[in-house]
Design a protein around this motif. Structure first.
Motif, PDB file in Angstrom:
ATOM      1  N   LEU A  67     -26.240  -4.534  12.788  1.00  0.00           N
ATOM      2  CA  LEU A  67     -25.746  -5.117  14.635  1.00  0.00           C
ATOM      3  C   LEU A  67     -25.588  -3.509  14.871  1.00  0.00           C
ATOM      4  O   LEU A  67     -25.446  -4.207  16.817  1.00  0.00           O
ATOM      5  N   ASN A  68     -25.251  -2.853  14.477  1.00  0.00           N
ATOM      6  CA  ASN A  68     -24.312  -2.052  15.854  1.00  0.00           C
ATOM      7  C   ASN A  68     -24.610  -0.730  15.415  1.00  0.00           C
ATOM      8  O   ASN A  68     -25.200   0.108  14.270  1.00  0.00           O
ATOM      9  N   GLY A  69     -25.888   0.152  16.954  1.00  0.00           N
ATOM     10  CA  GLY A  69     -26.018   1.573  16.378  1.00  0.00           C
ATOM     11  C   GLY A  69     -27.162   1.599  17.937  1.00  0.00           C
ATOM     12  O   GLY A  69     -26.736   1.069  18.763  1.00  0.00           O
ATOM     13  N   ARG A  70     -28.303   2.516  17.679  1.00  0.00           N
ATOM     14  CA  ARG A  70     -29.394   2.363  18.733  1.00  0.00           C
ATOM     15  C   ARG A  70     -30.846   2.797  17.397  1.00  0.00           C
ATOM     16  O   ARG A  70     -30.573   3.062  16.460  1.00  0.00           O
ATOM     17  N   PHE A  71     -31.725   1.845  19.399  1.00  0.00           N
ATOM     18  CA  PHE A  71     -33.035   1.933  18.200  1.00  0.00           C
ATOM     19  C   PHE A  71     -33.903   3.464  19.404  1.00  0.00           C
ATOM     20  O   PHE A  71     -33.876   2.352  20.112  1.00  0.00           O
ATOM     21  N   GLU A  72     -33.784   4.126  18.597  1.00  0.00           N
ATOM     22  CA  GLU A  72     -34.899   4.968  19.300  1.00  0.00           C
ATOM     23  C   GLU A  72     -35.936   5.400  18.729  1.00  0.00           C
ATOM     24  O   GLU A  72     -35.766   6.021  17.223  1.00  0.00           O
ATOM     25  N   ALA A  73     -37.047   6.175  18.755  1.00  0.00           N
ATOM     26  CA  ALA A  73     -38.577   7.120  18.029  1.00  0.00           C
ATOM     27  C   ALA A  73     -38.243   6.195  17.352  1.00  0.00           C
ATOM     28  O   ALA A  73     -38.636   6.901  15.753  1.00  0.00           O
ATOM     29  N   GLU A  74     -38.158   4.294  17.392  1.00  0.00           N
ATOM     30  CA  GLU A  74     -39.010   4.051  16.449  1.00  0.00           C
ATOM     31  C   GLU A  74     -38.300   3.840  15.106  1.00  0.00           C
ATOM     32  O   GLU A  74     -38.852   3.612  14.647  1.00  0.00           O
ATOM     33  N   LEU A  75     -36.996   3.977  15.356  1.00  0.00           N
ATOM     34  CA  LEU A  75     -35.957   4.280  13.856  1.00  0.00           C
ATOM     35  C   LEU A  75     -34.710   4.211  14.419  1.00  0.00           C
ATOM     36  O   LEU A  75     -34.222   4.042  15.534  1.00  0.00           O
ATOM     37  N   PHE A  76     -34.487   2.294  14.036  1.00  0.00           N
ATOM     38  CA  PHE A  76     -32.616   2.149  14.108  1.00  0.00           C
ATOM     39  C   PHE A  76     -31.451   3.232  13.276  1.00  0.00           C
ATOM     40  O   PHE A  76     -31.988   3.800  12.124  1.00  0.00           O
TER      41      PHE A  76
END
Lengths: 82, 404
Positions: B254-263
């Protein structure tokens, strides 16, 4: 301190906490949270400022007695006398 | 000009806090930039020496435009960098600085609107503007661009759309909405609209809710604060943040970032707080590295951040690097808040207003202070079962507030 001085002190600290409050249109019976929109952090900052300036402990149990400017002035006057 | 949010296209340089020849360390504040979120302090992304200032205070610059030229500390050749060389601006997380080849004259300034510019038959437009135009069914050729070389920006698309009958500004009493000085409420509304629309477009949300007994935490808080002067007291908000941060250790997806189709999960918890602005709008700056903080440290960080959000300045890392956000209705709201995830994050924890409710405790109904905690999470990354584990863990932690 006279009641007028206490009132001026209270309003100065209130406006320092919430700079958008207009001192001119502030009414003595405005509720700090319900009418003026202070949240718990604003209120704690106000209590901290009053504590620092007046040297009063202002325990949490007394918070309801600071609900409006009118109530707060009466409370602070009593606390300073005691 | 660094990007201070996914939907930012330009910013205005307000002032320089350094001059050529100054040595700076990573994290030093070098400039102030005005954005839709108010004035933001810009931190330098690596130790270096300021070579030349390329932008003037008062200039409006597109994201990516050079603000200054940097060199390694003590580098004698800074001034010898070819005129026009561009130094990329930092984006979050700060990448290695890279030299771009000499490009068009530096410091493009948004000037008088020009007709839509084309390049090889294609209308020049920013990706955000393109997406927005496609969504609204607007032909780019019909829009006047105000960006570099006449490129169409998101704001141009928005100007092209007829204004709704009632704008946000008009809803505020007494005409102009009040709030933080220098903050344009219409612009802030626009920034919120852009981020939240993107969230609902891209993130498949799922929602969970759980009623949590807060009486034990309240009793502990009352006892703790009784022995403290006002400036040392804790708020329930700090305890709730502490519980969220600790519970994330058990459900890291639940903790992080989803960028460029990748978590990308994050070991650090940069805990965003949705701070309501007096007068309307909200900003969600993050407390950096909250995973290592006790309740006193969280309280201090929260106090400082809320004060700076409302009346002072935030730093760019605080508004771009959050890994989760908490939104709380405070003391005078309603029972539950179901939030919209702040992209590129993958979860938002909502707290309703705590109030006395009948709760079952050891087989008996008792009147207890309770709060409804909710989780809005990204289904691309986690599932309801894991989300439920998170809320259950938070509940457990809040029954032992002294351990937070």
């Amino acid at each position: 301190m006279t009641l007028d001085e206490i009132r001026a002190t209270f309003i100065a600290d209130l406006i320092a906490v919430a700079p958008d409050i207009d001192a001119e249109s502030l009414r003595d019976n405005d509720h700090l949270q319900d009418d003026l929109g202070l949240d718990s952090m604003d209120f704690l900052n106000l209590v901290s400022a009053l504590h620092k300036r007046l040297g009063l402990p202002i325990p949490e149990a007394d918070y309801p007695r600071l609900a409006t400017t009118a109530k707060a002035v009466a409370y602070l006057d009593q606390a300073l006398a005691g | 000009m660094p990007s201070l949010g996914a939907d930012m296209e330009e910013g205005k340089l307000v002032e320089w806090l350094v001059k050529p020849g100054d040595r700076v360390s990573k994290g030093d504040i070098v400039a102030v930039v005005e954005t839709q979120k108010g004035a933001i302090e810009i931190e330098i992304f690596e130790a270096s020496e300021i070579g030349a200032l390329l932008a003037e205070p008062g200039q409006m610059l597109p994201v990516g435009a050079p603000l200054a030229r940097l060199g390694a500390a003590g580098d004698k050749d800074i001034a010898a960098v070819p005129a026009g060389a561009r130094v990329t601006a930092p984006t979050a997380p700060a990448p290695e600085p890279a030299l771009k080849p000499p490009a068009e004259p530096v410091v493009p300034v948004a000037g008088a609107p020009a007709p839509a510019a084309t390049k090889g038959g294609t209308v020049l437009a920013s990706p955000a503007a393109r997406a927005s135009a496609a969504e609204l069914g607007i032909a780019l050729e019909a829009v006047t661009g105000s960006g570099p070389s006449g490129a169409i920006l998101l704001s141009d698309i928005e100007r092209h759309v007829p204004a709704p009958a009632t704008s946000v500004a008009e809803l505020a009493p007494e005409g102009r909405p009040k709030g933080k000085p220098g903050l344009d409420m219409t612009e802030m509304r626009r920034a919120i609209a852009a981020a939240m629309s993107r969230s609902k477009r891209e993130i498949p949300h799922y929602y969970l809710s759980h009623d949590i007994d807060l009486q034990t935490a309240q009793d502990w808080l009352t006892a703790t604060n009784a022995g403290r002067t006002p400036d040392q007291r804790l708020l329930m908000g700090a305890i709730l943040i502490g519980a969220v941060v600790r519970a994330l250790a058990k459900v890291p997806e639940l903790n992080g970032r989803f960028e460029a189709e990748l978590f990308a999960p994050s070991t650090a918890v940069h805990c965003g707080l949705a701070v309501a602005m007096r007068g309307g709008g909200l900003i969600a700056p993050a407390i950096p590295d909250a995973q290592g903080m006790d309740l006193d440290a969280i309280m201090q960080a929260m106090r400082d951040m809320i004060a700076r959000t409302r009346t002072g300045r935030l730093r760019n890392s605080e508004i771009t690097q959050g890994t989760i956000t908490i939104s709380s209705l405070g003391e005078s709201g309603v029972d539950a808040l179901f939030g919209v995830i702040y992209p590129p994050q993958v979860a938002l924890v909502g707290f309703g207003t705590p109030r006395l409710r009948p709760m079952v405790r050891e087989g008996r109904v008792e009147l207890r202070l309770a709060v409804t905690a909710t989780l809005a999470a990204d289904h691309r990354v986690s599932d309801g079962r894991r989300g439920a584990l998170f809320l259950a863990q938070m509940n457990r932690l809040l029954q032992e507030p002294e351990s937070l």
